[in-house]
Design an enzyme around this catalytic site. Sequence first.
Site, PDB file in Angstrom:
ATOM      1  N   LYS A 115       8.176  12.195   9.785  1.00 41.92           N
ATOM      2  CA  LYS A 115       7.324  11.037   9.513  1.00 41.92           C
ATOM      3  C   LYS A 115       7.191  10.131  10.741  1.00 41.92           C
ATOM      4  O   LYS A 115       6.345   9.259  10.794  1.00 41.92           O
ATOM      5  CB  LYS A 115       7.870  10.251   8.331  1.00 41.92           C
ATOM      6  CG  LYS A 115       7.783  11.010   6.989  1.00 41.92           C
ATOM      7  CD  LYS A 115       8.335  10.174   5.850  1.00 41.92           C
ATOM      8  CE  LYS A 115       8.365  10.872   4.499  1.00 41.92           C
ATOM      9  NZ  LYS A 115       7.092  10.784   3.737  1.00 41.92           N
ATOM     10  N   THR A 140       1.539   9.773  -0.690  1.00 38.12           N
ATOM     11  CA  THR A 140       0.888   8.940  -1.699  1.00 38.12           C
ATOM     12  C   THR A 140       0.949   7.481  -1.274  1.00 38.12           C
ATOM     13  O   THR A 140       0.138   6.674  -1.712  1.00 38.12           O
ATOM     14  CB  THR A 140       1.572   9.091  -3.084  1.00 38.12           C
ATOM     15  OG1 THR A 140       2.985   8.956  -2.917  1.00 38.12           O
ATOM     16  CG2 THR A 140       1.238  10.433  -3.711  1.00 38.12           C
TER      17      THR A 140
END
Length: 813
Positions: A550, A652
Amino acid sequence: MKLTEENFKIDYMAAIHATTARQLEDTSSLERYNALGQMIKDYIGSLWANTNASYRADGVKQVYYFSMEFLTGKFLENNLHYLGIYDVTRKGLRALNIDLEDLIEVEMDQGLGNGGLGRLAACFLDAMSSISIPGHGCGIRYKNGLFEQKIIDGNQVEFPDRWLVNNNVWEYKRPNKAVEIRFNGHVETYMEEDRLCFKHVGYDAVRAVPYDTPILGYENNTVNTLRLWSAEEIEDIFDFEYFSKGNYLSAFEKKHSVEIITQILYPNDAYDEGKLLRLKQEYFFVSAGIQSIITTFKKLNLPMTEFSDRVAIHINDTHPALAVPELMRILVDEERLDWDTAWRITTNCISYTNHTIMAEALEKWPLYMMKDLLPRVTMVIEEINRRFIDTLKNIHQYTDENKIHQMAIINDGIVKMAHLAIVGSHSINGVAELHTEILKTRELKDFHNIYPTKFNNKTNGIMHRHWLLNANPRLTDLIEDTIGDGFKKNPIVLRDLLKYREDKAFLDKLYEIKHQNKEDLAKFIKDKLDISVDPYSIFDMQAKRIHEYKRQHMNILHVMHLYNQLKENPNLDMPPRTFIFAGKSAPSYYVAKQIIKLINTVGHVINNDKTIKNKLKVVFLPNYGVSLAGRMIPAADVSEQISTASKEASGTGNMKFMMNGAVTLATLDGANIEIRKEVGENNIVIFGLRDKDVYDYYKNGNYNAFEVYNADPALKKVIDQLINSFLPVPKDEFIPIVDRLLRFNDEYFVLKDFEDYRDAQERIGLYYRNKPHWMKMSLTNIACSGAFSADYTIDKYASGIWHVNRKSLDFKL
Ligand SMILES: *Cc1c(COP(=O)(O)O)cnc(C)c1O
C-alpha cells in the site's frame, strides 16, 4: 415506524427502569445507552420474527454469507435511522436532558475484522437487508476483536480489544440452537447394505453456541440475521474429579482449551499465518453454520436434493473453504446421498470470492495437520482431489504431469484452499475488473481454461447510507435540499448533482461543508494528539492497513522531500498541507511497524520546526477502525490510493473518500480504474507504473532499485536521511526499510514510482489552488460515487451468482 415524542419518552423511561432499576438522574451514560439499545431491540424484535416467519412460509431461497470477519462497527445510530426514528429519539432524549450523540459515543465498535475484507462483509449484510434479499451472515463471535492500537514513542503498541466488557446489547444468545463440533479422533469404516460407511470416533467435542444480531434493512421492514458462533465446553468436559479433590485449576483447564477457539481474531491482513488454532476456528464456524442451515432447511420438509434450490452459501475468501468438504461429509455420511448427487448439490450451493493474488496471503495447510484435526473431512478432500485429477486426465485430456501437479488440491503434503474453493464452487468472482482479469489471464489461468464460465467480476461496493448519511450529515442535508432524498434508496441519482457543476453558490456551500468537517477534525486532532493543524491546508489522507504494497512509506518519503524543499527555501510558494495517516500493522510485521515509527518520527521533526511556517504537518491518528474512519473521511481533500499496480484487489477506502468529495490520487490499480472511468480523467490524479509494467519487471528481472536511487538526487537525499542521523532515532533504526528498498530491490517499486508521484502531488497542489476548479472536481466525485453502492453490488451477486429473489415485506410496526 411511527413513534411520537410522547410515546418515545414513555417507552424510554420504562426501559431505563427495567434495565437499571434506578432513577434517570442516577444513571450513567452507559446505562442510558443500554436502555436505549434494549428499547430499540424490542421494536426490532417483531419485525425480525415476521421476516423469518415469512421466509419460512414461502420457502424462499436464502443466502448465507460465510466470513471469518465482520467489521460492523456501531449499530445504534444506524438502527435509529433505518427504523425512521432518529429525529424523534433525538428530540425525546433532549427533552430528558440527554444528548443522543453522547449515547452513540458510548457504544463500542464491533471490530471483528482486520480491514477491507471484514468491512465488505458488513456492508454486504446491510445491502442484503436493504434491497430485500433474504441473506444472512455466518461468522465467529471473537471475545477480543482486532487489537487496540496505541502509539507510544512513535511505535505501535497493541492492547486487547475487550469489546464485550460492557455487554453487547444487540445480540441474542441462543443456547437452544447450539451444535456439536468434532475435532481429532479417527475414522472407522463399516458396511451397511452394500454401502461403505464412515464413522468419526474418539473425537473431542466442542459446543458451538450462536449469538444472533439483527441486521435491519433501510425503511423496508426486513431484518436479516448475523449469526456468530462462540465455543463453549460440552457439559461433561468439566472435570468433577479434579474439582472434588480441590484441584480447581486443572478442573478448568479443558474448559479454557475449548474457549480459546473463539478467543481472538488473528490480526493479519492479507497474510496467512498457518496456525493450528486458525484451522480450528475455520472448521468450527463452517461446521456450525452448515449444521444450522441444514436444520432450518429440514423444517421445510423437502427432499435433500432440493437443498441447492433453497440455499446459497457464499464464502468470503478461502477462510471458509472447508464448507465444501463439510457439506459433502454431511450429505454423504449423514444424509446418505451418493457422491455424485452430493457433489452436484454442493457445487450448486457454494460460490467463492477471491480477494487477493499475493502469494503470502494464499491459505495452505500441511496435510498431516489437517488429517490430525479433521480426519474425516480430510478424507473427503482427498477424494475430491482424486476425482478432480481424474477429470483433468480423462475429460480434459491433460497429460502434462507438471501442470496436473500444480493444479491439484493436494500436492507435496500441502492442501491448497484456493484450489479447493475453485473446484468445489459454481462461481469464482474477483472484486474489481482489473483483479478479475488478472485472475483469468494470469494467476488462475489454468483453472479459467477448464472452467471459463465459473469466473466473473463483482466490483466491491460500500454502504452509502453509512459512509455518506451517517458519517457526513452536513453533506447529506445539502444533497437532500438540492436533489431530494431519492439517493438514499437509489444512490445512482447522486448524478443529478452534476447539474450544479457550474453553480457557484452550490460549490461555495460544498466548500463550506468540507471546511466545517475539517474544523471538526482539526479539533479532534488537537484534543487527541495536541497537534495544531490548519483547516485551510490540504487535508491529504492515507487511512488503511499499513502494508508495503500500500506504500505508506512512499507517501512519507514524499513528505520528507517537501520538507527538504521548504528547508532550502522557506518562502517556497506551496499550498500548506496536512498529511494524515491512520492504520494498524499486523503485530508481527516488522517493516510495517517501522513504517509507522517513521511516519511518527518525521511528524515529530516537522511539526516542531517553526522555520517552515506551518506549511507542513504530519499526523498519525491511532487505532484506525470504522468509527475513526467515519470521523476522518468527511474531512479529506485528497485520498491516497497509491498501491503498487496489480496488488490491491479492489480497495473500498477509495470509494468512501470519493463519496465524501475527496479527490483521488491513485495508481491504476483495483477499483481506482473504475473510479477514473466514472469521474473521467480530469477529476482524478493518476500516476505510476501499470500492472503490465510490474509483471514485465518481475518476469524479466530487469528492475534495479540502486540505479533509480542513484539517478535522482532528491530521492537519494530522502533515503539517505533515513540512516544518516537526520532523524532523532538511533542510526540503525530504519535500516530494515532501506534494506527492503535497496538491498532487496524494492519489491513494490516505491523508488521507481517516486518521481511520478512527486509530479502528481504537484498537480494536486495546482488544482487545489484553483478553488472553483477543485470544488468542481470534488462535486464530480460525489455525484459519480453512487455507482459504488453495495446495494448494486449485492443486486449483481443476487441475480448473477446466488439466483435469489428480492422478498418484499409489507408488515409494518
Ligand atoms: C474501508 C475500510 C478499510 C479498507 O480500506 P482500503 O483503503 O480499501 O484498504 C479498512 N479498515 C476500515 C476500518 C475501513 O472502514
